[in-house]
Write a protein that holds these residues in place. Sequence first.
Motif, PDB file in Angstrom:
ATOM      1  N   LEU A  83       0.918  -1.373  -0.246  1.00 51.48           N
ATOM      2  CA  LEU A  83       0.239   0.034   0.169  1.00 51.48           C
ATOM      3  C   LEU A  83       0.656   1.327   0.017  1.00 51.48           C
ATOM      4  N   ASP A  84       1.669   1.026   0.843  1.00 53.31           N
ATOM      5  CA  ASP A  84       2.872   2.482   0.355  1.00 53.31           C
ATOM      6  C   ASP A  84       3.859   2.497  -0.894  1.00 53.31           C
ATOM      7  N   GLU A  85       3.257   2.015  -1.336  1.00 53.94           N
ATOM      8  CA  GLU A  85       4.023   1.783  -2.661  1.00 53.94           C
ATOM      9  C   GLU A  85       2.798   2.544  -3.579  1.00 53.94           C
ATOM     10  N   LEU A  86       1.941   1.720  -3.692  1.00 50.95           N
ATOM     11  CA  LEU A  86       0.623   2.582  -4.229  1.00 50.95           C
ATOM     12  C   LEU A  86       0.651   4.478  -4.057  1.00 50.95           C
ATOM     13  N   VAL A  87       0.442   4.530  -2.608  1.00 55.62           N
ATOM     14  CA  VAL A  87       0.315   5.765  -2.099  1.00 55.62           C
ATOM     15  C   VAL A  87       1.559   6.273  -2.579  1.00 55.62           C
ATOM     16  N   ALA A  88       2.790   6.005  -2.508  1.00 58.11           N
ATOM     17  CA  ALA A  88       3.923   6.782  -3.372  1.00 58.11           C
ATOM     18  C   ALA A  88       3.945   7.171  -4.329  1.00 58.11           C
ATOM     19  N   LEU A  89       2.809   6.078  -5.824  1.00 55.47           N
ATOM     20  CA  LEU A  89       2.236   6.725  -6.759  1.00 55.47           C
ATOM     21  C   LEU A  89       1.872   8.134  -6.969  1.00 55.47           C
ATOM     22  N   VAL A  90       0.638   8.165  -5.474  1.00 60.09           N
ATOM     23  CA  VAL A  90       0.063   9.594  -5.856  1.00 60.09           C
ATOM     24  C   VAL A  90       0.494  10.996  -4.857  1.00 60.09           C
ATOM     25  N   GLU A  91       1.122  10.436  -4.461  1.00 58.47           N
ATOM     26  CA  GLU A  91       2.253  11.988  -3.713  1.00 58.47           C
ATOM     27  C   GLU A  91       1.707  12.606  -4.278  1.00 58.47           C
ATOM     28  N   GLY A  92       1.410  13.747  -3.457  1.00 57.53           N
ATOM     29  CA  GLY A  92       1.565  15.215  -4.161  1.00 57.53           C
ATOM     30  C   GLY A  92       0.570  15.972  -5.257  1.00 57.53           C
ATOM     31  N   LYS A  93      -0.374  14.686  -5.197  1.00 59.08           N
ATOM     32  CA  LYS A  93      -0.930  15.039  -6.334  1.00 59.08           C
ATOM     33  C   LYS A  93      -2.842  14.760  -5.629  1.00 59.08           C
ATOM     34  N   ALA A  94      -2.499  14.289  -4.673  1.00 55.92           N
ATOM     35  CA  ALA A  94      -4.114  14.420  -3.965  1.00 55.92           C
ATOM     36  C   ALA A  94      -3.670  15.009  -3.033  1.00 55.92           C
ATOM     37  N   ASP A  95      -4.675  15.282  -1.576  1.00 49.38           N
ATOM     38  CA  ASP A  95      -4.205  15.396  -0.220  1.00 49.38           C
ATOM     39  C   ASP A  95      -5.250  14.573   0.674  1.00 49.38           C
ATOM     40  N   ILE A  96      -5.813  14.062   0.373  1.00 46.76           N
ATOM     41  CA  ILE A  96      -6.609  12.561   0.841  1.00 46.76           C
ATOM     42  C   ILE A  96      -6.834  11.022   0.328  1.00 46.76           C
ATOM     43  N   VAL A  97      -6.146  10.507   0.559  1.00 53.84           N
ATOM     44  CA  VAL A  97      -6.212   8.580  -0.262  1.00 53.84           C
ATOM     45  C   VAL A  97      -6.783   7.739   0.399  1.00 53.84           C
ATOM     46  N   LEU A  98      -8.225   7.479   0.017  1.00 50.15           N
ATOM     47  CA  LEU A  98      -9.479   6.600  -0.015  1.00 50.15           C
ATOM     48  C   LEU A  98      -8.509   4.869  -0.354  1.00 50.15           C
ATOM     49  N   THR A  99      -8.660   4.132   0.267  1.00 49.09           N
ATOM     50  CA  THR A  99      -9.140   2.304  -1.149  1.00 49.09           C
ATOM     51  C   THR A  99     -10.057   2.423  -0.102  1.00 49.09           C
ATOM     52  N   GLU A 100      -9.922   1.301  -1.235  1.00 46.63           N
ATOM     53  CA  GLU A 100     -11.295  -0.338  -1.343  1.00 46.63           C
ATOM     54  C   GLU A 100     -10.928  -1.040  -0.856  1.00 46.63           C
ATOM     55  N   GLY A 101     -10.520  -1.904   0.192  1.00 44.40           N
ATOM     56  CA  GLY A 101      -9.993  -3.008   0.486  1.00 44.40           C
ATOM     57  C   GLY A 101      -8.609  -2.491   1.584  1.00 44.40           C
TER      58      GLY A 101
END
Length: 177
Positions: A83-101
């Motif tokens: 999940l950390d790798e996936l969040v890193a892909l959107v770092e700086g492009k979003a204020d909040i990350v919501l996940t399903e699952g």
Amino acid sequence: MVPVISFVGNSGAGKTTLLEKTVRELKGRGYRVAVIKHAHHDFQIDHPGKDSWRFSQAGSDVVVISSPAKMAMVERRSEEPSLDELVALVEGKADIVLTEGFRHRGRPQVLVMRAAQAAEASKDDIDPLAIVSDRPFDSARDRPVDSPVPRFDLDDVARLTDFLIARLQPSLPPSAR
């Protein structure tokens, strides 16, 4: 680090619908939102016969599809990214990350459940920030988790969003609204 909230629950509980409403609510308040969906199975985003599919079939390890309006990347992997790798892909492009699952990934969670599924939730499995459900919990015995946590109705997205924003301060920027 961008804050992450995982929406978890059994299949058919309404996670996708609730996430969709929550994204709209956050966007209406001026936040940039990213959603990361966990799939338990293989999935296909490119279609047989299309160029991107043909490049993958030819053996390309990464295929990027880009247009003025969207960009997508398909990457062959030998193991699932964290999940950390996936969040890193959107770092700086979003204020909040919501996940399903991503139930067991150590992030704050919102448990989404239906009355018919209440008995299926495991008290040992989750420690949610909040519960979103279509039924009230009349006693501690009825609660899907031992500790009392805020409960929201499936249609009460504005109050749920207020709660999440309050919990995530000061990690979130001020609303752009």
